[in-house]
Scaffold this motif. Structure first.
Motif, PDB file in Angstrom:
ATOM      1  N   UNK A 129       0.801  -1.212   0.000  1.00 13.29           N
ATOM      2  CA  UNK A 129       0.000   0.000   0.000  1.00 13.29           C
ATOM      3  C   UNK A 129       0.840   1.271   0.000  1.00 13.29           C
ATOM      4  N   UNK A 130       2.170   1.141   0.112  1.00 13.40           N
ATOM      5  CA  UNK A 130       3.040   2.321   0.028  1.00 13.40           C
ATOM      6  C   UNK A 130       4.484   1.890  -0.198  1.00 13.40           C
ATOM      7  N   UNK A 131       5.172   2.525  -1.172  1.00 12.78           N
ATOM      8  CA  UNK A 131       6.607   2.270  -1.327  1.00 12.78           C
ATOM      9  C   UNK A 131       7.402   3.105  -0.320  1.00 12.78           C
ATOM     10  N   UNK A 132       8.661   2.798  -0.183  1.00 10.90           N
ATOM     11  CA  UNK A 132       9.550   3.618   0.631  1.00 10.90           C
ATOM     12  C   UNK A 132       9.707   4.987  -0.040  1.00 10.90           C
ATOM     13  N   UNK A 133       9.941   6.042   0.731  1.00 13.60           N
ATOM     14  CA  UNK A 133      10.061   7.384   0.150  1.00 13.60           C
ATOM     15  C   UNK A 133      11.135   7.454  -0.935  1.00 13.60           C
ATOM     16  N   UNK A 134      10.756   7.997  -2.101  1.00 16.23           N
ATOM     17  CA  UNK A 134      11.679   8.195  -3.211  1.00 16.23           C
ATOM     18  C   UNK A 134      12.096   6.936  -3.939  1.00 16.23           C
ATOM     19  N   UNK A 135      11.506   5.781  -3.595  1.00 16.35           N
ATOM     20  CA  UNK A 135      11.957   4.500  -4.160  1.00 16.35           C
ATOM     21  C   UNK A 135      11.450   4.236  -5.572  1.00 16.35           C
ATOM     22  N   UNK A 136      10.276   4.757  -5.914  1.00 12.47           N
ATOM     23  CA  UNK A 136       9.700   4.473  -7.230  1.00 12.47           C
ATOM     24  C   UNK A 136       9.319   5.763  -7.954  1.00 12.47           C
ATOM     25  N   UNK A 137       9.266   5.655  -9.276  1.00 12.60           N
ATOM     26  CA  UNK A 137       8.786   6.729 -10.140  1.00 12.60           C
ATOM     27  C   UNK A 137       7.653   6.161 -10.973  1.00 12.60           C
ATOM     28  N   UNK A 138       6.710   7.000 -11.351  1.00 10.99           N
ATOM     29  CA  UNK A 138       5.564   6.536 -12.123  1.00 10.99           C
ATOM     30  C   UNK A 138       5.508   7.169 -13.500  1.00 10.99           C
ATOM     31  N   UNK A 139       4.769   6.500 -14.386  1.00  8.80           N
ATOM     32  CA  UNK A 139       4.469   7.050 -15.707  1.00  8.80           C
ATOM     33  C   UNK A 139       3.158   6.411 -16.167  1.00  8.80           C
ATOM     34  N   UNK A 140       2.529   7.019 -17.152  1.00 13.12           N
ATOM     35  CA  UNK A 140       1.281   6.481 -17.679  1.00 13.12           C
ATOM     36  C   UNK A 140       1.582   5.434 -18.729  1.00 13.12           C
ATOM     37  N   UNK A 141       0.890   4.310 -18.638  1.00 11.91           N
ATOM     38  CA  UNK A 141       1.045   3.165 -19.535  1.00 11.91           C
ATOM     39  C   UNK A 141      -0.257   3.012 -20.324  1.00 11.91           C
ATOM     40  N   UNK A 142      -0.153   2.991 -21.669  1.00  7.16           N
ATOM     41  CA  UNK A 142      -1.328   2.844 -22.533  1.00  7.16           C
ATOM     42  C   UNK A 142      -1.355   1.491 -23.240  1.00  7.16           C
ATOM     43  N   UNK A 143      -0.568   0.510 -22.759  1.00  5.95           N
ATOM     44  CA  UNK A 143      -0.458  -0.777 -23.456  1.00  5.95           C
ATOM     45  C   UNK A 143      -1.789  -1.520 -23.575  1.00  5.95           C
ATOM     46  N   UNK A 144      -2.695  -1.332 -22.633  1.00  2.00           N
ATOM     47  CA  UNK A 144      -4.002  -1.989 -22.691  1.00  2.00           C
ATOM     48  C   UNK A 144      -5.097  -1.007 -23.138  1.00  2.00           C
ATOM     49  N   UNK A 145      -4.714   0.043 -23.818  1.00  2.00           N
ATOM     50  CA  UNK A 145      -5.560   1.121 -24.325  1.00  2.00           C
ATOM     51  C   UNK A 145      -6.054   2.022 -23.183  1.00  2.00           C
ATOM     52  N   UNK A 146      -6.617   1.441 -22.133  1.00  2.30           N
ATOM     53  CA  UNK A 146      -7.025   2.220 -20.972  1.00  2.30           C
ATOM     54  C   UNK A 146      -5.762   2.624 -20.215  1.00  2.30           C
ATOM     55  N   UNK A 147      -5.597   3.905 -19.896  1.00 10.24           N
ATOM     56  CA  UNK A 147      -4.374   4.314 -19.207  1.00 10.24           C
ATOM     57  C   UNK A 147      -4.280   3.721 -17.799  1.00 10.24           C
ATOM     58  N   UNK A 148      -3.067   3.273 -17.459  1.00  4.50           N
ATOM     59  CA  UNK A 148      -2.759   2.768 -16.127  1.00  4.50           C
ATOM     60  C   UNK A 148      -1.509   3.491 -15.642  1.00  4.50           C
ATOM     61  N   UNK A 149      -1.294   3.487 -14.341  1.00  2.00           N
ATOM     62  CA  UNK A 149      -0.077   4.079 -13.785  1.00  2.00           C
ATOM     63  C   UNK A 149       0.920   2.962 -13.534  1.00  2.00           C
ATOM     64  N   UNK A 150       2.021   3.039 -14.242  1.00  2.00           N
ATOM     65  CA  UNK A 150       3.104   2.064 -14.145  1.00  2.00           C
ATOM     66  C   UNK A 150       4.156   2.642 -13.208  1.00  2.00           C
ATOM     67  N   UNK A 151       4.825   1.795 -12.432  1.00  2.00           N
ATOM     68  CA  UNK A 151       5.909   2.313 -11.599  1.00  2.00           C
ATOM     69  C   UNK A 151       7.187   1.508 -11.815  1.00  2.00           C
ATOM     70  N   UNK A 152       8.276   2.226 -11.621  1.00  2.00           N
ATOM     71  CA  UNK A 152       9.629   1.718 -11.863  1.00  2.00           C
ATOM     72  C   UNK A 152      10.513   2.043 -10.669  1.00  2.00           C
ATOM     73  N   UNK A 153      11.562   1.263 -10.499  1.00  2.00           N
ATOM     74  CA  UNK A 153      12.585   1.575  -9.507  1.00  2.00           C
ATOM     75  C   UNK A 153      13.185   2.937  -9.866  1.00  2.00           C
TER      76      UNK A 153
END
Length: 140
Positions: free
Chosen positions: A69-93
């Motif tokens: 329910x929560x990453x460590x502070x500053x651990x992840x970055x997000x971007x919008x993913x349109x791979x399934x047409x509907x936008x989702x929020x993807x996160x990366x290290x």
């Protein structure tokens, strides 16, 4: 941010982890032993060893993927993913850019978020064991 080329991780990681982390793949639901991990400890990025989540933020989402329910502070970055047409929020290290999963707004209190993580993109380090050194990420 500097990023190591995906092919340069191949010597350090299994093929399935490379596919998820650097080709933004997804592992099969229910396939990760980390789904059942309940011990105190830290979940780190499988590629660079950056700490991403603490055990006390993990919960059973019923989805078949380790969820937090929560990453460590500053651990992840997000971007919008349109791979399934509907936008989702993807996160990366945030350190190496390795794809971890997607974040959804159907998690428990206090955040209401569900960080749905691919198990092969993580390693679990039990409390009391030393965390491995964070791997340097040279420019690609």
């Amino acid at each position: 941010m500097s990023r190591k080329a995906p092919q340069d991780w191949a010597a350090d990681l299994p093929e399935a982890a490379c596919h998820v982390l650097f080709d933004e793949g997804t592992e099969r639901a229910g396939s990760s032993p980390l789904n059942d991990e309940k011990r105190p400890g830290t979940f780190i990025c499988a590629a660079c060893h950056t700490p991403l989540f603490k055990h006390d933020t993990k919960f059973d989402s019923g989805t078949g993927w380790p969820s937090f329910w929560r990453p460590l502070p500053g651990a992840v970055e997000t971007k919008t993913d349109f791979k399934l047409i509907v936008p989702r929020t993807e996160y990366h290290c945030a350190h190496c850019g390795g794809h971890q999963g997607h974040v959804f707004g159907d998690g428990p209190a206090p955040t209401g978020q569900r960080y749905c993580n691919n198990g092969v993109a993580l390693r679990f380090i039990p409390e009391g064991e030393s965390l491995p050194a964070i791997r340097e990420v040279p420019e690609a």
